[in-house]
Design a protein around this motif. Structure first.
Motif, PDB file in Angstrom:
ATOM      1  N   UNK A   1       0.340  -1.308  -0.121  1.00 32.42           N
ATOM      2  CA  UNK A   1       0.229  -0.510   0.112  1.00 32.42           C
ATOM      3  C   UNK A   1       0.824   1.147  -0.572  1.00 32.42           C
ATOM      4  N   UNK A   2       2.394   1.348   0.883  1.00 37.10           N
ATOM      5  CA  UNK A   2       3.059   2.471   1.466  1.00 37.10           C
ATOM      6  C   UNK A   2       3.555   2.369  -0.860  1.00 37.10           C
ATOM      7  N   UNK A   3       3.962   1.202  -1.087  1.00 37.49           N
ATOM      8  CA  UNK A   3       4.402   1.466  -2.566  1.00 37.49           C
ATOM      9  C   UNK A   3       3.767   1.575  -3.866  1.00 37.49           C
ATOM     10  N   UNK A   4       2.582   1.309  -4.025  1.00 35.16           N
ATOM     11  CA  UNK A   4       1.421   1.756  -4.756  1.00 35.16           C
ATOM     12  C   UNK A   4       0.159   1.935  -3.253  1.00 35.16           C
ATOM     13  N   UNK A   5       0.009   3.225  -3.710  1.00 33.55           N
ATOM     14  CA  UNK A   5      -1.366   3.460  -2.918  1.00 33.55           C
ATOM     15  C   UNK A   5      -2.250   3.493  -3.476  1.00 33.55           C
ATOM     16  N   UNK A   6      -1.897   3.279  -4.902  1.00 27.02           N
ATOM     17  CA  UNK A   6      -3.136   3.263  -6.188  1.00 27.02           C
ATOM     18  C   UNK A   6      -3.541   1.722  -6.055  1.00 27.02           C
ATOM     19  N   UNK A   7      -2.668   0.973  -5.533  1.00 25.15           N
ATOM     20  CA  UNK A   7      -3.667  -0.504  -6.475  1.00 25.15           C
ATOM     21  C   UNK A   7      -4.994  -1.057  -4.807  1.00 25.15           C
ATOM     22  N   UNK A   8      -5.764  -1.211  -5.939  1.00 22.97           N
ATOM     23  CA  UNK A   8      -7.216  -1.683  -5.092  1.00 22.97           C
ATOM     24  C   UNK A   8      -6.737  -2.268  -4.212  1.00 22.97           C
ATOM     25  N   UNK A   9      -7.864  -2.264  -2.593  1.00 15.39           N
ATOM     26  CA  UNK A   9      -7.747  -2.570  -1.975  1.00 15.39           C
ATOM     27  C   UNK A   9      -7.674  -4.947  -1.063  1.00 15.39           C
ATOM     28  N   UNK A  10      -8.967  -4.763  -2.509  1.00 13.70           N
ATOM     29  CA  UNK A  10      -9.241  -6.134  -2.904  1.00 13.70           C
ATOM     30  C   UNK A  10      -7.748  -6.767  -3.262  1.00 13.70           C
ATOM     31  N   UNK A  11      -6.861  -6.522  -3.797  1.00 12.25           N
ATOM     32  CA  UNK A  11      -6.100  -7.188  -4.618  1.00 12.25           C
ATOM     33  C   UNK A  11      -5.126  -7.191  -2.712  1.00 12.25           C
ATOM     34  N   UNK A  12      -4.758  -6.276  -1.924  1.00  8.16           N
ATOM     35  CA  UNK A  12      -3.832  -6.401  -1.597  1.00  8.16           C
ATOM     36  C   UNK A  12      -4.014  -7.637  -0.326  1.00  8.16           C
ATOM     37  N   UNK A  13      -5.493  -7.245  -0.490  1.00  9.00           N
ATOM     38  CA  UNK A  13      -5.711  -8.437   0.980  1.00  9.00           C
ATOM     39  C   UNK A  13      -5.782 -10.192   0.114  1.00  9.00           C
ATOM     40  N   UNK A  14      -6.106 -10.023  -1.039  1.00  9.81           N
ATOM     41  CA  UNK A  14      -5.822 -10.841  -1.583  1.00  9.81           C
ATOM     42  C   UNK A  14      -4.612 -11.540  -1.403  1.00  9.81           C
ATOM     43  N   UNK A  15      -3.572 -10.030  -2.050  1.00 11.98           N
ATOM     44  CA  UNK A  15      -2.024 -10.709  -1.651  1.00 11.98           C
ATOM     45  C   UNK A  15      -1.758 -11.481  -0.360  1.00 11.98           C
ATOM     46  N   UNK A  16      -2.477 -10.820   0.700  1.00 11.03           N
ATOM     47  CA  UNK A  16      -1.721 -11.016   1.788  1.00 11.03           C
ATOM     48  C   UNK A  16      -2.895 -12.490   2.036  1.00 11.03           C
ATOM     49  N   UNK A  17      -4.002 -12.788   1.899  1.00  2.49           N
ATOM     50  CA  UNK A  17      -4.181 -14.144   2.170  1.00  2.49           C
ATOM     51  C   UNK A  17      -3.179 -15.391   1.030  1.00  2.49           C
ATOM     52  N   UNK A  18      -2.905 -14.981   0.269  1.00  2.00           N
ATOM     53  CA  UNK A  18      -2.373 -15.419  -0.727  1.00  2.00           C
ATOM     54  C   UNK A  18      -0.690 -15.939  -0.636  1.00  2.00           C
ATOM     55  N   UNK A  19      -0.310 -15.312   0.579  1.00  2.00           N
ATOM     56  CA  UNK A  19       0.903 -15.495   1.308  1.00  2.00           C
ATOM     57  C   UNK A  19       1.150 -15.756   3.256  1.00  2.00           C
ATOM     58  N   UNK A  20       0.046 -15.193   3.163  1.00  2.00           N
ATOM     59  CA  UNK A  20      -0.484 -16.008   4.705  1.00  2.00           C
ATOM     60  C   UNK A  20      -0.537 -18.130   4.183  1.00  2.00           C
TER      61      UNK A  20
END
Length: 326
Positions: free
Chosen positions: A82-101
């Motif tokens: 989020x800090x590096x790409x503020x415009x990145x959609x939040x669902x994609x960030x959540x998906x990335x966190x879930x996939x990493x987990x």
């Protein structure tokens, strides 16, 4: 009726929470106001989500000590994205966190399954590795609120029908895990593997694969919790949720999930987390010192383990008596 109540762990927990609330009301009446109880539930929501994942692992006679570290690493990565790409959609960030987990959970599951390493050793090792990776990725630096976008911070705090989205998410996770446990072959396999892994093999259940799946679920919920944690508290750092794995395990034990595997319910895990959440929210407002809070929490865990052990021994004796009668 009373005998049934005493034998039902979930009803006992409901009664214990009710008694606890009455005692707190005596010292601090505003605590039981509906609005405050809703806040207590919201504060406990992340613990509930994590307890559901830990429950699945414990049911298979394993344990996941790395859940809090998984949460921390997933949360840090979400905050950095989020800090590096503020415009990145939040669902994609959540998906990335879930996939990493999920990937981190898969590592735990693969080591337990393929290398047959004791789960406590595996997850104690990965706990340290994941914490170290957070430091390497962040260079030990914090990501603060001003570096996060408003949308990133808003989701858990936004209200829907009068309740925070965080609370609704925990309710959705409860419903999904309940369906998994009660309506799917995988859920039944968790219980079978924990109840008797040798018998489970004869019924065609792959014990290693089932445990691997439990760790995947645990990891996915830890990844989701990672995003929820850093966005709600608007900060990410190396020691996020340090020691929180003990609270997660405690919630499961208090809720009647047997460390020996095969015994436990979704309702028990949720009630165990809520019991712990009420204690942690109530003790500071009635002026109990932090050291006394730790002692009280520890006593509750020991009592819960003792109650579980006695219940399991009673069940064992009944089986033996029936066998002798035959």
């Amino acid at each position: 009726m009373m005998t049934k109540f005493l034998k039902n762990r979930e009803l006992l927990l409901v009664g214990a929470i009710a008694v606890l609330l009455l005692l707190i009301t005596w010292r601090f009446p505003p605590f039981v106001a509906p609005s405050n109880l809703a806040r207590v539930y919201n504060d406990t929501s992340i613990l509930i989500i994590l307890a559901l994942g830990q429950m699945a692992v414990i049911l298979t006679r394993c344990i996941d000590l790395s859940m809090a570290a998984n949460l921390a690493l997933s949360g840090m990565v979400a905050a950095m994205l989020n800090a590096a790409f503020p415009g990145l959609p939040i669902p994609l960030i959540i998906l990335a966190a879930v996939m990493l987990g999920t990937v981190l959970g898969m590592i735990n599951g693969a080591l337990v399954w393929k290398l047959d390493i004791p789960p406590i050793v595996v997850t104690l090792g990965t706990l340290t590795i994941y914490r170290g990776l957070i430091f390497l990725l962040s260079d030990g630096k914090w990501i603060n609120a001003h570096q996060m976008s408003e949308a990133f911070k808003a989701l858990p705090r936004d209200a829907l029908l009068g309740f925070p989205v965080l609370s609704w998410l925990s309710l959705v996770m409860i419903a999904l895990v309940f369906l998994l446990m009660s309506r799917t072959a995988l859920g039944r396999a968790f219980y079978a593997v924990g109840g008797n892994p040798h018998a489970a093999v004869y019924t065609g259940i792959d014990v290693g694969r089932t445990r691997f799946s439990a760790y995947c679920l645990s990891g996915a919920l830890a990844g989701l919790s990672g995003y929820l944690w850093v966005s709600r508290y608007a900060v990410a750092y190396v020691d996020i949720a340090a020691g929180f794995e003990l609270d997660i395990i405690a919630a499961c034990v208090i809720g009647g999930i047997s460390i020996a595997g095969g015994i436990g319910t979704v309702a028990g895990a949720v009630l165990g987390a809520l019991f712990l959440g009420v204690i942690k929210n109530a003790l500071p407002v009635i002026n109990i010192s932090p050291f006394a809070q730790m002692a009280i929490s520890g006593m509750v865990i020991i009592i819960a383990v003792a109650v579980n052990a006695r219940a399991e021994r009673r069940k064992g004796r009944v089986i033996l008596r029936k066998a002798e009668a035959v």
